[in-house]
Design a protein around this motif. Sequence first.
Motif, PDB file in Angstrom:
ATOM      1  N   ASN A  33     -64.644 -64.438-104.785  1.00 58.26           N
ATOM      2  CA  ASN A  33     -64.161 -63.138-104.335  1.00 58.26           C
ATOM      3  C   ASN A  33     -65.307 -62.118-104.393  1.00 58.26           C
ATOM      4  OD1 ASN A  33     -62.766 -60.709-103.917  1.00 58.26           O
ATOM      5  ND2 ASN A  33     -61.000 -61.379-105.109  1.00 58.26           N
ATOM      6  N   PRO A  34     -65.585 -61.413-103.300  1.00 60.83           N
ATOM      7  CA  PRO A  34     -66.691 -60.438-103.341  1.00 60.83           C
ATOM      8  C   PRO A  34     -66.399 -59.231-104.234  1.00 60.83           C
ATOM      9  CG  PRO A  34     -65.538 -60.346-101.233  1.00 60.83           C
ATOM     10  CD  PRO A  34     -65.003 -61.530-101.954  1.00 60.83           C
ATOM     11  N   GLN A  35     -65.140 -59.069-104.642  1.00 61.19           N
ATOM     12  CA  GLN A  35     -64.768 -57.986-105.551  1.00 61.19           C
ATOM     13  C   GLN A  35     -64.492 -58.550-106.944  1.00 61.19           C
ATOM     14  OE1 GLN A  35     -64.947 -54.848-104.424  1.00 61.19           O
ATOM     15  NE2 GLN A  35     -65.530 -55.720-102.436  1.00 61.19           N
ATOM     16  N   GLN A  36     -64.701 -57.732-107.968  1.00 61.30           N
ATOM     17  CA  GLN A  36     -64.417 -58.144-109.336  1.00 61.30           C
ATOM     18  C   GLN A  36     -63.201 -57.398-109.868  1.00 61.30           C
ATOM     19  OE1 GLN A  36     -67.906 -57.791-111.821  1.00 61.30           O
ATOM     20  NE2 GLN A  36     -68.702 -59.750-111.136  1.00 61.30           N
ATOM     21  N   ALA A  37     -62.450 -58.076-110.737  1.00 64.77           N
ATOM     22  CA  ALA A  37     -61.197 -57.509-111.242  1.00 64.77           C
ATOM     23  C   ALA A  37     -61.382 -56.603-112.447  1.00 64.77           C
ATOM     24  CB  ALA A  37     -60.233 -58.646-111.605  1.00 64.77           C
ATOM     25  N   VAL A  38     -62.546 -56.647-113.083  1.00 72.38           N
ATOM     26  CA  VAL A  38     -62.752 -55.933-114.343  1.00 72.38           C
ATOM     27  C   VAL A  38     -64.057 -55.145-114.279  1.00 72.38           C
ATOM     28  CG1 VAL A  38     -63.111 -56.198-116.842  1.00 72.38           C
ATOM     29  CG2 VAL A  38     -61.450 -57.643-115.655  1.00 72.38           C
ATOM     30  N   ASP A  39     -64.016 -53.914-114.771  1.00 75.31           N
ATOM     31  CA  ASP A  39     -65.211 -53.093-114.915  1.00 75.31           C
ATOM     32  C   ASP A  39     -65.887 -53.480-116.234  1.00 75.31           C
ATOM     33  OD1 ASP A  39     -67.155 -51.197-115.210  1.00 75.31           O
ATOM     34  OD2 ASP A  39     -65.857 -49.472-114.866  1.00 75.31           O
ATOM     35  N   TRP A  40     -67.141 -53.906-116.124  1.00 72.00           N
ATOM     36  CA  TRP A  40     -67.850 -54.382-117.320  1.00 72.00           C
ATOM     37  C   TRP A  40     -67.929 -53.328-118.420  1.00 72.00           C
ATOM     38  CZ3 TRP A  40     -68.782 -59.186-118.548  1.00 72.00           C
ATOM     39  CH2 TRP A  40     -68.831 -60.151-117.537  1.00 72.00           C
ATOM     40  N   VAL A  41     -67.885 -52.047-118.050  1.00 69.59           N
ATOM     41  CA  VAL A  41     -67.959 -50.983-119.051  1.00 69.59           C
ATOM     42  C   VAL A  41     -66.823 -51.101-120.062  1.00 69.59           C
ATOM     43  CG1 VAL A  41     -67.875 -48.471-119.388  1.00 69.59           C
ATOM     44  CG2 VAL A  41     -69.159 -49.437-117.464  1.00 69.59           C
ATOM     45  N   SER A  42     -65.675 -51.563-119.603  1.00 73.38           N
ATOM     46  CA  SER A  42     -64.508 -51.673-120.489  1.00 73.38           C
ATOM     47  C   SER A  42     -64.669 -52.756-121.542  1.00 73.38           C
ATOM     48  CB  SER A  42     -63.258 -51.957-119.660  1.00 73.38           C
ATOM     49  OG  SER A  42     -63.347 -53.232-119.023  1.00 73.38           O
ATOM     50  N   LEU A  43     -65.704 -53.595-121.418  1.00 73.15           N
ATOM     51  CA  LEU A  43     -65.899 -54.697-122.370  1.00 73.15           C
ATOM     52  C   LEU A  43     -66.894 -54.352-123.473  1.00 73.15           C
ATOM     53  CD1 LEU A  43     -66.084 -57.630-119.792  1.00 73.15           C
ATOM     54  CD2 LEU A  43     -64.111 -56.930-121.143  1.00 73.15           C
ATOM     55  N   ARG A  44     -67.404 -53.128-123.480  1.00 70.42           N
ATOM     56  CA  ARG A  44     -68.403 -52.760-124.475  1.00 70.42           C
ATOM     57  C   ARG A  44     -67.853 -52.786-125.897  1.00 70.42           C
ATOM     58  NH1 ARG A  44     -71.414 -47.565-121.572  1.00 70.42           N
ATOM     59  NH2 ARG A  44     -72.558 -48.782-119.999  1.00 70.42           N
ATOM     60  N   THR A  45     -66.559 -52.639-126.033  1.00 67.89           N
ATOM     61  CA  THR A  45     -65.960 -52.597-127.369  1.00 67.89           C
ATOM     62  C   THR A  45     -65.566 -53.976-127.903  1.00 67.89           C
ATOM     63  OG1 THR A  45     -63.768 -52.209-126.402  1.00 67.89           O
ATOM     64  CG2 THR A  45     -65.085 -50.264-126.981  1.00 67.89           C
ATOM     65  N   VAL A  46     -65.832 -55.025-127.139  1.00 63.30           N
ATOM     66  CA  VAL A  46     -65.477 -56.373-127.608  1.00 63.30           C
ATOM     67  C   VAL A  46     -66.290 -56.710-128.850  1.00 63.30           C
ATOM     68  CG1 VAL A  46     -65.466 -58.832-127.047  1.00 63.30           C
ATOM     69  CG2 VAL A  46     -64.864 -57.137-125.295  1.00 63.30           C
ATOM     70  N   ASN A  47     -65.594 -57.145-129.895  1.00 57.88           N
ATOM     71  CA  ASN A  47     -66.247 -57.482-131.158  1.00 57.88           C
ATOM     72  C   ASN A  47     -66.775 -58.915-131.092  1.00 57.88           C
ATOM     73  OD1 ASN A  47     -67.119 -57.804-133.755  1.00 57.88           O
ATOM     74  ND2 ASN A  47     -65.174 -57.251-134.743  1.00 57.88           N
ATOM     75  N   LEU A  48     -68.110 -59.047-131.111  1.00 55.57           N
ATOM     76  CA  LEU A  48     -68.726 -60.371-130.984  1.00 55.57           C
ATOM     77  C   LEU A  48     -69.119 -60.973-132.331  1.00 55.57           C
ATOM     78  CD1 LEU A  48     -71.045 -59.697-127.902  1.00 55.57           C
ATOM     79  CD2 LEU A  48     -68.721 -60.615-127.935  1.00 55.57           C
ATOM     80  N   THR A  49     -68.788 -60.288-133.411  1.00 55.71           N
ATOM     81  CA  THR A  49     -69.194 -60.774-134.731  1.00 55.71           C
ATOM     82  C   THR A  49     -68.360 -61.947-135.231  1.00 55.71           C
ATOM     83  OG1 THR A  49     -70.031 -58.588-135.318  1.00 55.71           O
ATOM     84  CG2 THR A  49     -69.613 -60.120-137.122  1.00 55.71           C
ATOM     85  N   PRO A  50     -67.011 -61.838-135.240  1.00 55.51           N
ATOM     86  CA  PRO A  50     -66.233 -62.971-135.767  1.00 55.51           C
ATOM     87  C   PRO A  50     -66.137 -64.102-134.756  1.00 55.51           C
ATOM     88  CG  PRO A  50     -64.755 -61.262-135.007  1.00 55.51           C
ATOM     89  CD  PRO A  50     -66.151 -60.714-134.860  1.00 55.51           C
ATOM     90  N   TYR A  51     -65.762 -65.281-135.228  1.00 51.60           N
ATOM     91  CA  TYR A  51     -65.451 -66.375-134.324  1.00 51.60           C
ATOM     92  C   TYR A  51     -64.277 -65.980-133.431  1.00 51.60           C
ATOM     93  CZ  TYR A  51     -68.424 -69.820-136.679  1.00 51.60           C
ATOM     94  OH  TYR A  51     -69.491 -70.515-137.173  1.00 51.60           O
ATOM     95  N   ALA A  52     -64.290 -66.466-132.208  1.00 53.12           N
ATOM     96  CA  ALA A  52     -63.162 -66.221-131.312  1.00 53.12           C
ATOM     97  C   ALA A  52     -61.938 -67.008-131.786  1.00 53.12           C
ATOM     98  CB  ALA A  52     -63.537 -66.640-129.891  1.00 53.12           C
ATOM     99  N   ASP A  53     -60.763 -66.586-131.353  1.00 53.92           N
ATOM    100  CA  ASP A  53     -59.518 -67.279-131.700  1.00 53.92           C
ATOM    101  C   ASP A  53     -59.564 -68.696-131.122  1.00 53.92           C
ATOM    102  OD1 ASP A  53     -56.973 -68.208-132.071  1.00 53.92           O
ATOM    103  OD2 ASP A  53     -56.001 -66.737-130.784  1.00 53.92           O
ATOM    104  N   PRO A  54     -59.589 -69.731-131.964  1.00 52.57           N
ATOM    105  CA  PRO A  54     -59.682 -71.105-131.443  1.00 52.57           C
ATOM    106  C   PRO A  54     -58.421 -71.561-130.720  1.00 52.57           C
ATOM    107  CG  PRO A  54     -59.331 -71.143-133.803  1.00 52.57           C
ATOM    108  CD  PRO A  54     -59.539 -69.706-133.435  1.00 52.57           C
ATOM    109  N   ASP A  55     -57.315 -70.820-130.892  1.00 55.07           N
ATOM    110  CA  ASP A  55     -56.075 -71.168-130.192  1.00 55.07           C
ATOM    111  C   ASP A  55     -55.911 -70.391-128.894  1.00 55.07           C
ATOM    112  OD1 ASP A  55     -55.247 -72.968-132.222  1.00 55.07           O
ATOM    113  OD2 ASP A  55     -54.526 -71.277-133.424  1.00 55.07           O
ATOM    114  N   TYR A  56     -56.801 -69.429-128.632  1.00 51.14           N
ATOM    115  CA  TYR A  56     -56.786 -68.655-127.386  1.00 51.14           C
ATOM    116  C   TYR A  56     -55.427 -68.003-127.133  1.00 51.14           C
ATOM    117  CZ  TYR A  56     -60.483 -72.150-127.079  1.00 51.14           C
ATOM    118  OH  TYR A  56     -61.534 -72.974-127.359  1.00 51.14           O
TER     119      TYR A  56
END
Length: 342
Positions: A33-56
């Motif tokens: 798709n030439p368009q994207q569904a999410v603005d990357w700016v909104s992902l700046r607050t994602v916490n990358l320190t802990p492990y991700a939820d293994p059960d998703y």
Amino acid sequence: MPVNTMHGGNIYQFARRIGCLPEQVLDFSANINPQQAVDWVSLRTVNLTPYADPDYSQLKQAFKQRYPYPANADCEVFNGASAAIFALLRFLRPRQLLLYAPLYSEYVRMGRQLGCQLSFINRFDEDLDAVIPRGSTVVFVNPATPDGQLYDLHPLLLRWQQADCTIVIDESFLDFCLSESAMESISQYDKLYVIKSLSKFYGCAGIRIGFVIAAVSAVNALKQYEPSWKLSSLDMAYMQQALVNTDFIAQTHQQTAILRQLLHQALCDSGLFEHVYPSAANFLLARLPGNCDGHALQSALESERILIRVCDNFIGLDQRHVRFAVKDQHTIEQLAYALAHV
């Protein structure tokens, strides 16, 4: 027959060869798709320190809300649809693998690695009512690739069930169509597996997320062979936002229909093709006449930094068949100009 594993979207190799930057390539080879569904700016607050939820858990909840499946079904997440294909076939280990071709080369390659007895039904040349080997594993892509034809699966599903087949339906491009998923049939048949790819519709090929939906017992068994933390926190955060963006979904359906028609007109107006196949997806397959060669066409388009997909590595097709992804209006107009001057 050796399998050519060439895939669309390798803009890096193409850019190196013609001496430009990857972002300067007009990439008609990858159906994104030439368009994207999410603005990357909104992902700046994602916490990358802990492990991700293994059960998703949150991702699966968003997925089920977007794609409701029967109560007796469950889903498992994978690092893209290709990973889902490989994992599912390794899990099923079919003795007989029946492939409706043309289709993705991953199914052929994995079937041969597993030592499966492969058989093919050519969707273009053969009757879809051909005899089905009893107890075989059937793979069908809907809408099909690389032509984009959308099939009514109900009569086929009935025939496969009567032959006691294990059924794999690949719906990687179904989101571009206003059509129902085969997932609902899992409630009547627990040997049905549906593969969904999210990166194509939501315009994020770099976010590798795919799903397998099947009966609860089958998914639980499949999980036993899978590692934890297959996805990153960033992957999941992006896709959770994309799945609830209902405005994007509606806009894409409308936009794809308009741009696909514009692309179809450009291909027809060029006078280069003897046939442009009708499509319900976000790409078009075209056939060059006589002894014409899609690789020669690709060479002729390199001066305009245009990359297309020659489909000679699809079972049943040859070097005359080329595929074009639906892009934005300006990019399609650039293609039209280039084709008119070939």
